[in-house]
Scaffold this motif. Structure first.
Motif, mmCIF file in Angstrom:
data_model
loop_
_atom_site.group_PDB
_atom_site.id
_atom_site.type_symbol
_atom_site.label_atom_id
_atom_site.label_comp_id
_atom_site.label_asym_id
_atom_site.label_seq_id
_atom_site.Cartn_x
_atom_site.Cartn_y
_atom_site.Cartn_z
ATOM 1 N N GLU A 101 -9.402 1.738 6.405
ATOM 2 C CA GLU A 101 -8.352 0.786 6.028
ATOM 3 C C GLU A 101 -8.846 -0.643 5.857
ATOM 4 O O GLU A 101 -8.538 -1.278 4.839
ATOM 5 C CB GLU A 101 -7.192 0.854 7.030
ATOM 6 N N TYR A 155 0.811 -1.216 0.000
ATOM 7 C CA TYR A 155 0.000 0.000 0.000
ATOM 8 C C TYR A 155 0.849 1.273 0.000
ATOM 9 O O TYR A 155 0.412 2.319 0.474
ATOM 10 C CB TYR A 155 -1.006 -0.003 1.171
ATOM 11 N N PHE A 157 -2.286 4.841 3.828
ATOM 12 C CA PHE A 157 -2.998 4.982 5.096
ATOM 13 C C PHE A 157 -2.319 6.005 6.009
ATOM 14 O O PHE A 157 -2.965 6.630 6.842
ATOM 15 C CB PHE A 157 -3.124 3.630 5.796
ATOM 16 N N SER A 203 3.008 5.058 2.776
ATOM 17 C CA SER A 203 1.768 4.307 2.918
ATOM 18 C C SER A 203 0.576 5.223 2.665
ATOM 19 O O SER A 203 0.517 6.345 3.193
ATOM 20 C CB SER A 203 1.668 3.740 4.337
ATOM 21 N N ARG A 215 -8.520 -2.499 2.243
ATOM 22 C CA ARG A 215 -7.704 -3.721 2.162
ATOM 23 C C ARG A 215 -8.524 -4.887 1.604
ATOM 24 O O ARG A 215 -8.035 -5.657 0.787
ATOM 25 C CB ARG A 215 -7.113 -4.084 3.528
#
Length: 145
Positions: A65, A31, A57, A55, A69
């Motif tokens: 998240e 990610y 996130f 990332s 995912r």
């Protein structure tokens, strides 16, 4: 035998991706951001150098998240596209609406497409997120009740 890639073609393809009025983000399997186009820079305030290698996130803690995912893992496992419409989830990243004069939305409503990107061996190693600004359509739809 794979076709030869002309470096001039790659250059103008990259120019096109940079100029699209659609967000383009390519993530690796951890990610981390690998591609960040002009739309993303304009709406997030982050230039590619600030986003690449980080990332998603970490850059956008508001992202759900676990939900993203699950979507990405499905795309990777099945090798097929996935979608999310603003009616299901108003946005992935909370960008300000850039229509301050009409000012009918506090944020940009977004549609999202997730695309699997396979390596030469056929394994999906990256996922491309395309983010579409649907604010005008959403405001119109919501105003009609």
């Amino acid at each position: 035998m794979p076709a030869q890639i002309d470096i001039k073609e790659v250059h103008w393809l990259l120019d096109i991706v940079q100029c699209l009025d659609v967000g383009v983000v390519v993530l690796d399997r951890q990610y981390r951001v690998e591609v960040w186009n002009g739309f993303m820079e304009n709406h997030s305030g982050l230039c590619p150098d600030q986003a690449q290698g980080r990332s998603l996130f970490e850059l956008f803690p508001e992202i759900d998240e676990p939900w993203l995912r699950r979507k990405v893992e499905t795309v990777v496992q099945l090798g097929t596209r996935a979608f999310s419409l603003w009616q299901q989830r108003p946005y992935l990243m909370r960008f300000k609406s850039y229509r301050p004069i009409t000012g009918q939305a506090d944020f940009m409503y977004q549609n999202l497409t997730l695309l699997p990107l396979a390596a030469a061996q056929g394994e999906v190693e990256h996922v491309c997120l395309t983010i579409y600004d649907m604010t005008d359509a959403a405001v119109l739809h919501l105003s009609q009740g």
